[in-house]
Design a protein around this motif. Sequence first.
Motif, short mmCIF file in Angstrom:
data_model
loop_
_atom_site.label_atom_id
_atom_site.label_comp_id
_atom_site.label_asym_id
_atom_site.label_seq_id
_atom_site.Cartn_x
_atom_site.Cartn_y
_atom_site.Cartn_z
N ARG A 1 34.15 44.44 37.19
CA ARG A 1 33.85 43.26 36.37
C ARG A 1 34.70 43.23 35.10
O ARG A 1 35.16 42.17 34.68
N LEU A 2 34.92 44.39 34.50
CA LEU A 2 35.70 44.47 33.27
C LEU A 2 37.16 44.08 33.50
O LEU A 2 37.74 43.31 32.74
N HIS A 3 37.75 44.61 34.56
CA HIS A 3 39.17 44.40 34.81
C HIS A 3 39.48 43.24 35.76
O HIS A 3 40.62 42.78 35.79
N ALA A 4 38.50 42.78 36.52
CA ALA A 4 38.66 41.68 37.47
C ALA A 4 39.96 41.78 38.28
O ALA A 4 40.80 40.88 38.25
N PRO A 5 40.15 42.90 39.00
CA PRO A 5 41.40 43.06 39.74
C PRO A 5 41.54 42.02 40.85
O PRO A 5 40.55 41.58 41.43
N ARG A 6 42.77 41.66 41.11
CA ARG A 6 43.01 40.71 42.20
C ARG A 6 42.84 41.39 43.54
O ARG A 6 42.43 40.77 44.51
N TRP A 7 43.17 42.67 43.62
CA TRP A 7 43.10 43.44 44.87
C TRP A 7 42.21 44.66 44.70
O TRP A 7 42.21 45.29 43.64
N LEU A 8 41.45 45.00 45.75
CA LEU A 8 40.69 46.24 45.82
C LEU A 8 41.09 46.95 47.10
O LEU A 8 41.19 46.32 48.15
N LYS B 1 30.96 39.64 46.88
CA LYS B 1 30.97 38.24 47.31
C LYS B 1 32.18 37.50 46.75
O LYS B 1 32.58 36.46 47.28
N ASP B 2 32.79 38.03 45.72
CA ASP B 2 33.96 37.41 45.11
C ASP B 2 35.27 37.83 45.76
O ASP B 2 36.34 37.44 45.31
N TYR B 3 35.19 38.65 46.82
CA TYR B 3 36.39 39.18 47.48
C TYR B 3 36.35 38.87 48.97
O TYR B 3 35.28 38.82 49.57
N VAL B 4 37.55 38.69 49.54
CA VAL B 4 37.69 38.47 50.98
C VAL B 4 38.59 39.56 51.55
O VAL B 4 39.46 40.09 50.86
N VAL C 1 41.56 46.44 52.44
CA VAL C 1 42.18 45.76 51.32
C VAL C 1 41.46 44.43 51.15
O VAL C 1 41.39 43.62 52.08
N LEU C 2 40.88 44.25 49.97
CA LEU C 2 40.16 43.02 49.66
C LEU C 2 40.93 42.27 48.57
O LEU C 2 41.49 42.88 47.66
N ARG C 3 40.92 40.95 48.67
CA ARG C 3 41.58 40.09 47.68
C ARG C 3 40.51 39.23 47.01
O ARG C 3 39.62 38.71 47.68
N ARG C 4 40.63 39.11 45.70
CA ARG C 4 39.68 38.25 44.98
C ARG C 4 39.84 36.82 45.47
O ARG C 4 40.96 36.31 45.57
N ALA C 5 38.76 36.19 45.79
CA ALA C 5 38.79 34.82 46.29
C ALA C 5 39.25 33.88 45.16
O ALA C 5 38.92 34.11 44.00
#
Length: 80
Positions: free
Chosen positions: A19-26, A57-60, A75-79
Motif C-alpha cells: 500500500r505504501l509503495h503501490a508497485p505496478r508489478w508484484l 483485488k487491485d492486481y491481475v 507475476v501480477l500487474r496493478r490493474a
Amino acid sequence: PDVARRRLGGPGWYADIVRLHAPRWLVIRPELLTSGEVFAGEGAPFRSDAERAGLFKDYVRAWPAPAASAATLLVLRRAP
C-alpha cells in the motif's frame, strides 16, 4: 530497507509495504495469494484473510497462465 524494518513490526507487513509503495508489478509465490503464507522469515504478511483479498483485488495475473504449477512464481500487474 523499508521491508526489513516493517517486517519487524509484526503482522500486516506485506500489505502495508504494498500500500505504501503501490508497485505496478508484484512477483510472488502462489501460496501468498491463496493462503497468505510466506516462504521464509518471521511475521504474518497480512492481519486477516480480508486484508489479503483486498490487497490483491487491485492486481491481475500477468504471467504465467493459471494452469502453472504451484512452484512457479506469479507475476501480477496493478490493474489500471
